[in-house]
Design a protein around this motif. Structure first.
Motif, PDB file in Angstrom:
ATOM      1  N   VAL A 214       0.846  -1.200   0.000  1.00 59.47           N
ATOM      2  CA  VAL A 214       0.000   0.000   0.000  1.00 59.47           C
ATOM      3  C   VAL A 214       0.880   1.248   0.000  1.00 59.47           C
ATOM      4  CG1 VAL A 214      -1.604   1.374   1.392  1.00 59.47           C
ATOM      5  CG2 VAL A 214      -2.007  -1.081   1.089  1.00 59.47           C
ATOM      6  N   GLN A 215       1.900   1.240   0.859  1.00 65.27           N
ATOM      7  CA  GLN A 215       2.790   2.412   0.942  1.00 65.27           C
ATOM      8  C   GLN A 215       3.515   2.633  -0.384  1.00 65.27           C
ATOM      9  OE1 GLN A 215       4.795   0.916   4.454  1.00 65.27           O
ATOM     10  NE2 GLN A 215       3.741   2.374   5.800  1.00 65.27           N
ATOM     11  N   SER A 216       3.941   1.547  -1.019  1.00 64.99           N
ATOM     12  CA  SER A 216       4.632   1.673  -2.307  1.00 64.99           C
ATOM     13  C   SER A 216       3.690   2.190  -3.391  1.00 64.99           C
ATOM     14  CB  SER A 216       5.218   0.317  -2.718  1.00 64.99           C
ATOM     15  OG  SER A 216       6.204  -0.099  -1.788  1.00 64.99           O
ATOM     16  N   LEU A 217       2.460   1.676  -3.372  1.00 68.95           N
ATOM     17  CA  LEU A 217       1.467   2.133  -4.364  1.00 68.95           C
ATOM     18  C   LEU A 217       1.144   3.614  -4.154  1.00 68.95           C
ATOM     19  CD1 LEU A 217      -0.812  -1.034  -4.318  1.00 68.95           C
ATOM     20  CD2 LEU A 217       0.418  -0.172  -6.324  1.00 68.95           C
ATOM     21  N   VAL A 261      -8.874   0.821  -7.138  1.00 71.08           N
ATOM     22  CA  VAL A 261      -8.398   2.094  -7.691  1.00 71.08           C
ATOM     23  C   VAL A 261      -6.960   2.392  -7.260  1.00 71.08           C
ATOM     24  CG1 VAL A 261     -10.682   3.109  -7.980  1.00 71.08           C
ATOM     25  CG2 VAL A 261      -9.500   3.400  -5.797  1.00 71.08           C
ATOM     26  N   LEU A 262      -6.470   1.618  -6.302  1.00 78.81           N
ATOM     27  CA  LEU A 262      -5.107   1.833  -5.798  1.00 78.81           C
ATOM     28  C   LEU A 262      -4.065   1.083  -6.632  1.00 78.81           C
ATOM     29  CD1 LEU A 262      -3.365   3.094  -3.507  1.00 78.81           C
ATOM     30  CD2 LEU A 262      -3.803   1.026  -2.166  1.00 78.81           C
ATOM     31  N   VAL A 263      -4.423  -0.108  -7.115  1.00 79.20           N
ATOM     32  CA  VAL A 263      -3.432  -0.927  -7.823  1.00 79.20           C
ATOM     33  C   VAL A 263      -3.261  -0.455  -9.282  1.00 79.20           C
ATOM     34  CG1 VAL A 263      -3.862  -2.964  -6.388  1.00 79.20           C
ATOM     35  CG2 VAL A 263      -5.106  -2.698  -8.555  1.00 79.20           C
ATOM     36  N   TYR A 264      -2.129  -0.789  -9.822  1.00 82.07           N
ATOM     37  CA  TYR A 264      -1.821  -0.514 -11.224  1.00 82.07           C
ATOM     38  C   TYR A 264      -1.731  -1.845 -11.964  1.00 82.07           C
ATOM     39  CZ  TYR A 264      -0.142   4.186  -9.872  1.00 82.07           C
ATOM     40  OH  TYR A 264      -0.035   5.469  -9.393  1.00 82.07           O
ATOM     41  N   ALA A 270       7.746  -2.288 -16.820  1.00 81.19           N
ATOM     42  CA  ALA A 270       7.326  -1.257 -15.864  1.00 81.19           C
ATOM     43  C   ALA A 270       8.430  -1.022 -14.839  1.00 81.19           C
ATOM     44  CB  ALA A 270       6.039  -1.675 -15.174  1.00 81.19           C
ATOM     45  N   LYS A 271       8.471   0.176 -14.318  1.00 83.33           N
ATOM     46  CA  LYS A 271       9.519   0.545 -13.370  1.00 83.33           C
ATOM     47  C   LYS A 271       8.948   1.569 -12.401  1.00 83.33           C
ATOM     48  CE  LYS A 271      13.655   0.969 -15.229  1.00 83.33           C
ATOM     49  NZ  LYS A 271      14.906   1.493 -15.823  1.00 83.33           N
ATOM     50  N   GLY A 272       9.202   1.375 -11.109  1.00 83.39           N
ATOM     51  CA  GLY A 272       8.730   2.373 -10.153  1.00 83.39           C
ATOM     52  C   GLY A 272       8.327   1.773  -8.820  1.00 83.39           C
ATOM     53  N   ASP A 273       7.796   2.629  -7.978  1.00 83.68           N
ATOM     54  CA  ASP A 273       7.385   2.194  -6.643  1.00 83.68           C
ATOM     55  C   ASP A 273       6.246   1.170  -6.695  1.00 83.68           C
ATOM     56  OD1 ASP A 273       9.144   3.639  -4.897  1.00 83.68           O
ATOM     57  OD2 ASP A 273       8.086   5.480  -5.473  1.00 83.68           O
ATOM     58  N   HIS A 274       5.354   1.334  -7.689  1.00 80.17           N
ATOM     59  CA  HIS A 274       4.259   0.360  -7.803  1.00 80.17           C
ATOM     60  C   HIS A 274       4.794  -1.048  -8.060  1.00 80.17           C
ATOM     61  CE1 HIS A 274       5.294   1.601 -11.731  1.00 80.17           C
ATOM     62  NE2 HIS A 274       4.110   1.962 -12.221  1.00 80.17           N
ATOM     63  N   VAL A 275       5.890  -1.134  -8.822  1.00 76.68           N
ATOM     64  CA  VAL A 275       6.506  -2.447  -9.080  1.00 76.68           C
ATOM     65  C   VAL A 275       7.121  -2.995  -7.776  1.00 76.68           C
ATOM     66  CG1 VAL A 275       8.258  -3.719 -10.392  1.00 76.68           C
ATOM     67  CG2 VAL A 275       6.916  -1.917 -11.513  1.00 76.68           C
ATOM     68  N   LYS A 276       7.683  -2.093  -6.979  1.00 79.80           N
ATOM     69  CA  LYS A 276       8.206  -2.551  -5.673  1.00 79.80           C
ATOM     70  C   LYS A 276       7.072  -3.155  -4.834  1.00 79.80           C
ATOM     71  CE  LYS A 276      12.060   0.707  -5.175  1.00 79.80           C
ATOM     72  NZ  LYS A 276      12.591   1.858  -4.419  1.00 79.80           N
ATOM     73  N   VAL A 291      13.565  -6.680  -4.380  1.00 81.44           N
ATOM     74  CA  VAL A 291      12.598  -5.586  -4.504  1.00 81.44           C
ATOM     75  C   VAL A 291      13.325  -4.357  -5.047  1.00 81.44           C
ATOM     76  CG1 VAL A 291      10.906  -4.144  -3.291  1.00 81.44           C
ATOM     77  CG2 VAL A 291      11.198  -6.546  -2.631  1.00 81.44           C
ATOM     78  N   ASP A 292      13.423  -4.310  -6.386  1.00 81.93           N
ATOM     79  CA  ASP A 292      14.180  -3.225  -7.019  1.00 81.93           C
ATOM     80  C   ASP A 292      13.307  -2.298  -7.860  1.00 81.93           C
ATOM     81  OD1 ASP A 292      13.548  -4.873  -9.115  1.00 81.93           O
ATOM     82  OD2 ASP A 292      15.609  -5.299  -9.724  1.00 81.93           O
ATOM     83  N   GLY A 293      12.004  -2.604  -7.921  1.00 81.13           N
ATOM     84  CA  GLY A 293      11.108  -1.732  -8.679  1.00 81.13           C
ATOM     85  C   GLY A 293      11.209  -1.877 -10.182  1.00 81.13           C
ATOM     86  N   GLU A 294      11.911  -2.925 -10.643  1.00 88.29           N
ATOM     87  CA  GLU A 294      12.036  -3.142 -12.086  1.00 88.29           C
ATOM     88  C   GLU A 294      11.359  -4.445 -12.483  1.00 88.29           C
ATOM     89  OE1 GLU A 294      15.719  -2.363 -13.920  1.00 88.29           O
ATOM     90  OE2 GLU A 294      16.237  -0.728 -12.557  1.00 88.29           O
TER      91      GLU A 294
END
Ligand SMILES: [Zn+2]
Length: 328
Positions: A214-217, A261-264, A270-276, A291-294
């Motif tokens: 949740v925090q990463s999203l 509505v929170l998830v992608y 994809a790359k980013g906090d959502h991937v983390k 957990v590298d966000g990639e």
């Protein structure tokens, strides 16, 4: 599977012999009452209240869905089984569907017929404080006797061992001692888990890997939260603001209305906090990713493996249904 005869459920009572624990000792009066009330189906109305009355604040985020699947007819807690009552909730899906530890604990029994009246391969996990879960009719085991497990760790696969009419998980929840069965559906619901496979619910005060997700999203949306797995005031205020922006009730509960509505929807590249966040919840289900966000090939394989093991469409893409199963 919609026919009565085709329902994959148990044909054995799978109910504790009254007044005895699995080790054959007499139950204490408290255990006897709890066991009789639930096991004999006398408390079909009372048991849910009991489970919901339990303090859920500290438990929130600590429990998760043990298996994906549907509820077969007659597979509910308290359903008649000959002269006894069904001691758990059946969840059906094909042989080989993944099974997960419902909460952290120790595997205290693993084998065939590990509780009285239960048939086939089974596992008992001791969660401490007199709380236990039982998993029945497994096809295979992936934990050893005595193993310490975390919530969401794979423990084996769904099967049809023992006296059953088809493959399913027979899932039991015991409180106040081994043998004191309560209805798993309200028990798990009180802990934020929908055994029918809906979205989990995390309330402010929750903790764990799903809170990290949740925090990463939220961070993907620029919230700038510390990803510490503790759903405290700063995080829940951020979620409340997000809920308000989406026209939802701003209660801070990440549940069936907020998750979608929170998830992608994420796929390779994809790359980013959502991937983390995705990698964190894949790891909760045993993926072992960095957990590298990639979202690379290794993450794609992990998503495909999870989808296959949970009877989802295997496309390597983390859409809403895959997220729902991952955070369940
Ligand atoms: Zn059953």
């Amino acid at each position: 599977m919609c026919e009565h005869h085709g329902e994959p459920t148990d044909i054995q009572p799978e109910a504790e012999p009254p007044g005895r624990t699995s080790s054959g000792r007499r139950l204490s009066r408290r255990g006897l009452l709890a066991g009789a009330g639930a096991g004999l189906g006398l408390a079909l109305v009372g048991a849910p209240r009991l489970a919901q009355a339990a303090s859920t604040l500290s438990l929130n985020g600590a429990w998760c869905d043990p298996a994906r699947g549907s509820f077969p007819n007659g597979g509910h807690f308290g359903a008649p089984r000959g002269n006894a009552k069904h001691a758990g909730q059946d969840i059906s899906n094909p042989v080989g569907t993944a099974l997960y530890a419902a909460a952290a604990g120790t595997v205290i029994r693993r084998g065939v017929g590990v509780l009285p009246g239960r048939t086939g391969n089974g596992i008992v996990i001791d969660h401490g404080g007199g709380t236990y879960t039982y998993y029945g009719h497994l096809n295979s085991f992936s934990v050893s006797q005595g193993a310490k497990v975390v919530a969401g760790r794979p423990i084996g696969t769904m099967g049809a061992t023992g006296n059953v009419t088809g493959p399913h998980l027979h899932f039991e929840t015991h409180t106040g001692g081994l043998g004191a069965v309560v209805d798993p559906v309200p028990f798990m619901s009180a802990r934020g888990v929908d055994l029918r496979g809906g979205w989990c619910r995390l309330n402010p005060g929750a903790s764990g890997q799903r809170v990290r997700a949740v925090q990463s999203l939220m961070n993907q949306r620029g919230a700038g939260l510390v990803v510490d797995g503790a759903y405290g005031k700063v995080s829940s205020d951020a979620v409340k603001a997000f809920q308000k922006s989406k026209g939802l009730v701003a209660d801070g509960q990440v549940g069936p209305l907020t998750w979608p509505v929170l998830v992608y929807t994420l796929r390779q590249g994809a790359k980013g906090d959502h991937v983390k966040g995705l990698q964190v919840v894949l790891n909760k289900r045993g993926a072992g990713l960095v957990v590298d966000g990639e979202f690379g090939g290794v993450s794609t394989t992990a998503v495909r493996t999870f989808q296959g093991a949970n009877r989802l469409v295997v496309d390597g893409e983390a859409g809403p249904l895959t997220w729902q199963a991952l955070v369940a």
